[in-house]
Scaffold this active site. Structure first.
Site, short mmCIF file in Angstrom:
data_model
loop_
_atom_site.label_atom_id
_atom_site.label_comp_id
_atom_site.label_asym_id
_atom_site.label_seq_id
_atom_site.Cartn_x
_atom_site.Cartn_y
_atom_site.Cartn_z
N HIS A 365 0.80 -1.23 0.00
CA HIS A 365 0.00 0.00 0.00
C HIS A 365 0.82 1.27 0.00
O HIS A 365 0.25 2.37 0.08
CB HIS A 365 -0.93 0.04 1.22
CG HIS A 365 -1.98 -1.01 1.24
ND1 HIS A 365 -3.22 -0.83 0.67
CD2 HIS A 365 -1.97 -2.26 1.74
CE1 HIS A 365 -3.94 -1.93 0.85
NE2 HIS A 365 -3.20 -2.82 1.49
N LYS A 556 -8.11 14.03 4.33
CA LYS A 556 -7.23 12.86 4.32
C LYS A 556 -6.21 13.04 5.43
O LYS A 556 -6.15 14.11 6.04
CB LYS A 556 -6.51 12.74 2.97
CG LYS A 556 -5.85 14.05 2.50
CD LYS A 556 -5.23 13.96 1.11
CE LYS A 556 -6.21 14.07 -0.02
NZ LYS A 556 -6.48 12.84 -0.74
N ARG A 557 -5.41 12.01 5.72
CA ARG A 557 -4.35 12.17 6.70
C ARG A 557 -3.46 13.35 6.30
O ARG A 557 -3.28 13.64 5.12
CB ARG A 557 -3.50 10.89 6.78
CG ARG A 557 -4.11 9.79 7.62
CD ARG A 557 -4.38 10.23 9.04
NE ARG A 557 -3.14 10.25 9.82
CZ ARG A 557 -2.82 9.31 10.70
NH1 ARG A 557 -3.62 8.28 10.91
NH2 ARG A 557 -1.70 9.38 11.39
N LYS A 562 1.02 14.50 0.57
CA LYS A 562 -0.34 14.77 0.10
C LYS A 562 -0.53 16.26 -0.22
O LYS A 562 -1.54 16.65 -0.82
CB LYS A 562 -1.37 14.30 1.13
CG LYS A 562 -1.37 12.78 1.33
CD LYS A 562 -2.35 12.36 2.41
CE LYS A 562 -2.27 10.89 2.79
NZ LYS A 562 -2.94 9.99 1.84
N THR A 664 -8.48 6.57 -1.99
CA THR A 664 -9.83 6.05 -2.12
C THR A 664 -10.83 7.17 -1.84
O THR A 664 -11.97 7.12 -2.32
CB THR A 664 -10.08 4.87 -1.15
OG1 THR A 664 -9.56 5.22 0.14
CG2 THR A 664 -9.41 3.61 -1.64
N LYS A 668 -14.56 8.29 -3.52
CA LYS A 668 -15.77 8.62 -2.75
C LYS A 668 -16.30 9.98 -3.17
O LYS A 668 -17.52 10.17 -3.35
CB LYS A 668 -15.46 8.62 -1.24
CG LYS A 668 -15.10 7.25 -0.71
CD LYS A 668 -14.42 7.28 0.66
CE LYS A 668 -13.71 5.95 0.91
NZ LYS A 668 -12.79 5.99 2.06
C1 26V Z 1 1.97 2.24 7.85
C2 26V Z 1 2.52 2.16 9.07
C3 26V Z 1 3.97 2.15 9.18
C4 26V Z 1 4.45 2.33 10.56
C5 26V Z 1 3.63 1.60 11.58
C6 26V Z 1 2.19 1.98 11.54
C7 26V Z 1 1.68 2.05 10.18
C8 26V Z 1 0.31 2.02 10.01
C9 26V Z 1 -0.21 2.08 8.76
C10 26V Z 1 0.62 2.22 7.69
C11 26V Z 1 -0.07 2.25 6.39
C12 26V Z 1 0.45 3.21 5.43
C13 26V Z 1 0.00 2.77 4.11
C14 26V Z 1 -1.38 3.26 3.72
O1 26V Z 1 -2.27 3.54 4.48
N1 26V Z 1 -1.50 3.33 2.46
C15 26V Z 1 -2.69 3.82 1.81
O2 26V Z 1 -3.44 2.68 1.40
C16 26V Z 1 -4.63 3.04 0.72
C17 26V Z 1 -5.38 1.77 0.41
O3 26V Z 1 -4.68 1.01 -0.49
C18 26V Z 1 -4.29 3.84 -0.52
O4 26V Z 1 -5.48 4.24 -1.14
C19 26V Z 1 -3.45 5.07 -0.18
O5 26V Z 1 -3.03 5.73 -1.34
C20 26V Z 1 -2.25 4.66 0.64
O6 26V Z 1 -1.54 5.80 1.11
#
Ligand code: 26V
Length: 820
Positions: A365, A556-557, A562, A664, A668
């Site tokens: 992701h 968004k975050r 971003k 995503t 929406k």
């Molecule tokens: C990463 C990490 C890394 C450190 C520990 C905690 C933690 C928690 C979550 C994440 C996830 C980061 C990746 C993420 O959220 N990616 C997003 O995924 C979406 C669904 O596929 C996508 O639409 C977004 O573009 C993407 O940023």
């Protein structure tokens, strides 16, 4: 699956009987009298009514899965961002309208009841919400899909804004109980940590490994039913909660150390205490690693127990079980299955590895280097000593194969290895997940292409074809039907309700873009939604925004990539334009932001503060009036998104090309009729090709151009020096105009932009401004705008998570839809 009739009128006696059920549950489940029942009590009561209907179907769905011995799909995820369940469940059951009428007949406001439910905010952002949309689609399609994760006691933190700054507070979402979960005290498994590994020869002289002297924690199951939309199928989400192991306590109690025993009990129960709120940088925390192993170990025991009821040959596991890894977070599961098969079931390595790789698949992701997971070898050796040995063995055999294909290429071996030699030595979880899976997928076409070209280029060369693309999607039930009832009934009134299960049917709206009456009704719905959002803003933030202004939305975050800051630069430029030409013809805009920053991400927090400070000045400047308003809506969440999205005119999807895996929110917003202003990044590219370039505002450099600029040397200050309006905006921020009490507050932002500008804001600024001018111009022609907006909705069929899930089922899982 048997279909229920769609859109039939509700007979009076059905409403009466529902009223009776709710009242009974008020007495017997909530233990309250009508006289003093609060909205929350009615929420509990109505939830029990819905739950009673759902749970029966859950059992019969599970029974039919057993009877047919179907292949099951397990979605392993550290995050499930479910949001509220009540109105979703009622709608899926076809009872939403009836329930609203029943509540009204009881003189209770349905909105108050629905809003009494806390969000299940067990996720950070896109990755967690995707998991929730996938569960909805699997249930709706009749795919035997189960979510496995952690029942965090505290979900995503609450965000408040104090003096313009983000302040976090804990989300104690279970405080008043959770009517949707079924505790399963009998479904409980031990999970081991620490200890040591001893080698021994078994009776046949084979070398074996015994992991001993461990600290054990128990994982107890909580089940949440996941009802499909207008179908009898109900799947299950099983979340694990940590409980102290009895043995562990006993040893201390026996020593007479009661206090120590209770302390340690607390310690081990900490594992499921809180969701890590940082999705931007990896902080190699021991507790996070323990969370990962904790839920993976429990889930695998559960899956193998279920498999073992009907099967005794593990060779058949991949025919009955598919496990999808939501990013690398649960990838230790690959190692755990190897440990079970080799150490406990005594399968030989190659057979075990073949079973394992055919069972697992991994979704990537993010390409952002800071978010790619690695764990220090030393930490793994302490917490999971046997797993570290198995990782070495997997790597050893893998590198042997690579060496055989590419003899003498030591650089390749170093790059491709699962172990980063450091120092300090680390395990590259993405490499482990890749090697241990039969399929690896990206989440949008460009993202998958970039995966192949960048982080996985060597692995792709070694295993060509393993990487595939499956573009993300969203559930149209929550994100259109429920979030936007006005638009939803307008659409169903014209083309029927079939789009809720087959989003491609929205194409039938294309000719209606040319129908003036339809455009009028369509605009009325949007206007109504905007008025609702405006009154929410007024009630909660005490700010009046004109509901006839263009609602420009970025939600968004908060992340530098971003580029919320690029949006702010544009806002400041607009402000300066209004001030310098007060009589000019400025399109009124309300610029809305919402999003959380990771608590330790200082730059993201500073950008939140800047947005609020800019709002403070702009919103109260009499020279501006209603022509520009800047709003930061606190505590972005699933529920807030459901309210903001239907009211948006413009969707800001402005990440640096090549950084946003998919997005995503972009889907929406477009599905709800917002036009996108965006870069050629993530799924924006696919959205553009679906809606047509005349119905989207694309700007900025392409991923390849960014890469080229990176290589040849980027000099952001040249843009600053040559573009007057850009310079003026940056200078105004740098001057302390928006932070009069602390004139140097935003120096770190200005310095970052002028020295390195790692996300190329200055390079894209001019192009962004031009695109914004085109937006203003287009919005002036309200008829043309409505046409484009309708065509956005009409062409979003591809982005249903139903399509996404069918692709996973066919291209990865080999799972079938179940007839009952
Ligand atoms: C990463 C990490 C890394 C450190 C520990 C905690 C933690 C928690 C979550 C994440 C996830 C980061 C990746 C993420 O959220 N990616 C997003 O995924 C979406 C669904 O596929 C996508 O639409 C977004 O573009 C993407 O940023």
């Amino acid at each position: 699956m048997s279909e229920k009739a769609l859109g039939t009128p509700i007979p009076e006696e059905m409403i009466d009987s529902l009223k009776q059920l709710v009242s009974d549950h008020l007495t017997y489940s909530a233990g309250k009298d009508k006289i003093n029942a609060k909205a929350h009590d009615w929420f509990v009561s109505l939830s029990h009514v819905a739950r009673d209907k759902v749970v029966g179907e859950l059992m019969s769905t599970m029974r039919s899965y057993y009877d047919q011995d179907v292949k099951r799909v397990y979605y392993f995820s550290l995050e499930f961002l479910m949001g509220r369940a009540l109105s979703n469940s009622l709608d899926n059951l076809g009872l939403l309208d009836m329930a609203k009428q029943a509540l009204k007949a009881l003189s209770i406001s349905p909105d108050d009841v629905f809003e009494a439910e806390p969000d299940a905010g067990l996720g950070n952002g896109g990755l967690g919400r995707l998991a929730a949309c996938f569960l909805d689609s699997m249930a709706t399609l009749g795919i035997p899909g189960f979510g496995y994760g952690i029942r965090y006691e505290y979900g995503m933190f609450f965000q408040r804004i104090q003096n313009g700054q983000q302040v976090e507070s804990p989300d104690n979402w279970l405080r008043y109980g959770n009517p949707w979960e079924f505790p399963r005290p009998e479904v409980i498994y031990p999970v081991k940590f620490y200890g040591r590994v001893v080698e021994y020869a078994d009776e046949k002289g084979v070398l074996r490994y015994h992991w001993m002297d461990t600290n054990d924690v128990m994982a107890m199951a909580y089940d949440t039913p996941v009802p499909g939309y207008m179908t009898d199928a109900v799947n299950n989400m099983r979340l694990w909660s940590a409980k102290a192991s009895h043995d562990f306590e006993l040893s201390y109690f026996n020593e007479g150390n009661y206090i120590k025993a209770v302390e340690d009990k607390n310690q081990s129960e900490n594992i499921s205490k809180v969701l890590y709120p940082d999705d931007s940088t990896l902080m190699g925390r021991e507790l996070r690693l323990k969370q990962q192993y904790f839920f993976v170990a429990a889930s695998l025991q559960d899956i193998l127990y279920r498999f073992g009821k009907y099967h005794d040959n593990f060779d058949h596991l991949p025919e009955k079980v598919a496990i999808q890894l939501n990013d690398t977070h649960p990838s230790i599961a690959i190692v755990e299955l190897m440990r079970i098969l080799v150490d406990l079931k005594h399968l030989d390595w190659d057979r075990a590895f073949s079973i394992t790789t055919r069972t697992f698949a991994y979704t990537n992701h993010t390409l952002m280097p800071e978010a790619l997971e690695t764990w220090p070898v030393e930490l793994l050796e302490t917490v999971l000593p046997r797993h570290m040995q198995i990782i070495y063995e997997i790597n050893h055999r893998f590198l042997k194969e690579v060496r055989a294909s590419y003899p003498g290429d030591n650089e390749l071996l170093r790059r491709i290895s699962i172990i980063d030699d450091g120092p300090p030595k680390k395990v590259r979880m993405a490499h482990l997940a890749f090697v241990g899976s039969h399929r690896v997928n990206g989440v949008a076409k460009i993202h998958t292409d970039l995966m192949k070209e960048t982080i996985f280029s060597d692995l792709e060369r070694f295993s060509p074809g393993k990487i595939i693309n499956i573009t993300n999607g969203i559930t149209p039930r929550r994100w259109l039907k429920q979030a936007n009832p006005g638009l939803s009934s307008l659409i169903s009134g014209k083309i029927g309700p079939g789009w809720t299960k087959d989003l491609a049917l929205l194409k039938k709206l294309i000719p209606l873009a040319e129908d003036g009456d339809f455009r009028t009704s369509f605009r009325e719905v949007k206007q109504h939604n905007k008025e609702c959002l405006a009154s929410f803003i007024k009630n909660t933030l005490h700010l009046e925004v004109p509901a006839d202004s263009l609602f420009d939305v970025q939600i968004k975050r908060m992340h530098e990539y971003k580029r919320q800051l690029l949006n702010v630069l544009h806002v400041v430029t607009r402000y300066q334009e209004i001030i310098s030409s007060p009589g000019g013809d400025h399109q009124p805009r309300t610029v809305i932001f919402s999003g959380k920053a990771a608590p330790g991400y200082q730059m993201a927090k500073l950008i939140i503060r800047l947005i609020n400070d800019v709002g403070e000045i702009v919103n109260h400047d009499h020279r501006v009036g209603s022509r520009l308003k800047v709003v930061f809506i606190p505590n972005y969440s699933v529920s807030n998104a459901e309210m903001i999205i239907p009211a948006a005119d413009l969707s800001e999807q402005i990440s640096t090309a090549g950084t946003e895996a998919s997005g995503t929110g972009n889907m929406k917003l477009s599905l709800n009729g917002a036009l996108t202003i965006g870069t050629l990044d993530g799924a924006n590219i696919e959205i553009a090709s679906e809606v047509g370039e005349e119905n989207i505002f694309i700007f900025g450099m392409k991923a390849g151009e960014i890469l080229h600029l990176k290589k040849t040397g980027y000099r952001p200050w040249e843009h600053y020096e040559t573009q007057k309006d850009l310079k003026q905006a940056i200078d105004l921020i740098g001057s302390g105009y928006f932070s009069p009490d602390q004139p140097t507050l935003y120096k770190p932002i200005v310095d970052s932009l002028l020295s390195a500008d790692p996300f190329f804001l200055l390079a894209d600024y001019a192009s962004y401004r031009n695109a914004q001018r085109a937006v203003d111009l287009a919005y002036r022609d309200q008829d043309r705008w409505a046409r484009s907006s309708i065509l956005n909705v009409a062409n979003m069929g591809k982005f249903s998570s139903d399509r996404t899930i069918l692709q996973y089922a066919n291209e990865i899982w080999g799972a079938r839809r179940i007839e009952r």
